[in-house]
Design a protein around this motif. Sequence first.
Motif, PDB file in Angstrom:
ATOM      1  N   LYS A 109       0.578   4.193  -2.808  1.00 55.18           N
ATOM      2  CA  LYS A 109       0.393   5.604  -2.461  1.00 55.18           C
ATOM      3  C   LYS A 109       1.452   6.477  -3.107  1.00 55.18           C
ATOM      4  O   LYS A 109       1.145   7.527  -3.700  1.00 55.18           O
ATOM      5  N   ARG A 154       1.134   9.257  -6.184  1.00 59.90           N
ATOM      6  CA  ARG A 154       1.563  10.644  -5.977  1.00 59.90           C
ATOM      7  C   ARG A 154       2.560  11.083  -7.035  1.00 59.90           C
ATOM      8  O   ARG A 154       2.424  12.155  -7.643  1.00 59.90           O
ATOM      9  N   ASP A 203       0.827  -1.207   0.000  1.00 64.00           N
ATOM     10  CA  ASP A 203       0.000   0.000   0.000  1.00 64.00           C
ATOM     11  C   ASP A 203       0.862   1.259   0.000  1.00 64.00           C
ATOM     12  O   ASP A 203       0.485   2.278  -0.586  1.00 64.00           O
ATOM     13  N   GLN A 204       2.018   1.202   0.675  1.00 61.74           N
ATOM     14  CA  GLN A 204       2.939   2.342   0.616  1.00 61.74           C
ATOM     15  C   GLN A 204       3.387   2.591  -0.818  1.00 61.74           C
ATOM     16  O   GLN A 204       3.475   3.742  -1.269  1.00 61.74           O
ATOM     17  N   ASP A 208      -8.938  11.196  -2.981  1.00 62.90           N
ATOM     18  CA  ASP A 208      -8.136  10.397  -3.922  1.00 62.90           C
ATOM     19  C   ASP A 208      -7.884  11.175  -5.207  1.00 62.90           C
ATOM     20  O   ASP A 208      -7.994  10.646  -6.309  1.00 62.90           O
TER      21      ASP A 208
END
Length: 229
Positions: free
Chosen positions: A18, A22, A14-15, A102
Motif C-alpha cells: 500500500k 502510494r 500488504d502494508q 485503486d
Amino acid sequence: MPNRAPAPALPRRDQIRKEAARLFAARGFLGVGVDEIGKAVGISGPGLYRHFAGKDAMLADLLVGISERLLEEGRRREGEADGPRAALDSLIDGHVDFALDDRDLITLHDRELLHLKETDRRRVRRLQRGYVELWVTVVREAFPPLAAPEAEPVARAAVHAVFGLLNSTPHSAAPQSAQSGQATPGAQADAGSERTGLARDSMAALLRALAQGAFAAAAAEVEGARPTA
C-alpha cells in the motif's frame, strides 16, 4: 453501546504494498527509496528485504498482481453472471470499483511500466490481453450487432475506449495520497469530490452509465451501417 472489535491491521506485506504504491504514484519509482518506504510502515529499510527483494520486486508485485487480480475477478464475474448482459454489467461494476479504489495502481501502470524487467513486463501484457479478450467476448455476446465477424474491430475499439474512460479517473479525482493512511477505500475515493463535485456513489453511477452507453452506441453504429434490403 456494545464494544466493537478494532479493524484488523493489514499484514506487513500488504502494508508495504500500500505504501509503496502510494509513494511511487506520488513521486515516481525512481524518486522513492527503500528507506522511505520502510519509514512509512514503521520498519527499517533493510527490514523490507524480509518481504521483498527490493524496489524492483515491489513494483513487479504491484503491477503483475493487479493484472492477475483483474483477470481472475473478471473471469469469476463472467462465470457467475446470468447471461451476457448481466456479465457485462458485472464486469463494468468491477472495473469501476478498481478505477475508484485503486487509483495509485492505475497511475503506476501509466508511468512506471517501463521500469519493470522485461519478463515481468511481458507477463503484465499477457494478462492484460487476456482481460481485453474477456471483455470483447462478453460485449459481442451482450450486443448481437457486434457479434458479426466484421463488427469485431468495433467491439474491440469500444472496449479500449471504455478502459480509457474508466482508467482516466486518477486525472479527474483527487489523489488517494492526499488522504490519511487510515482512510477506508470509500473515504479515499470520496476525495474525488474535491475536483469533480461528485461523491463516490454518484461518480460510480456516472461511470457505469457512460460505459454502458458506449457499448450501446457501438452496437447502434454497426446496426445503422448495415445496408438495407
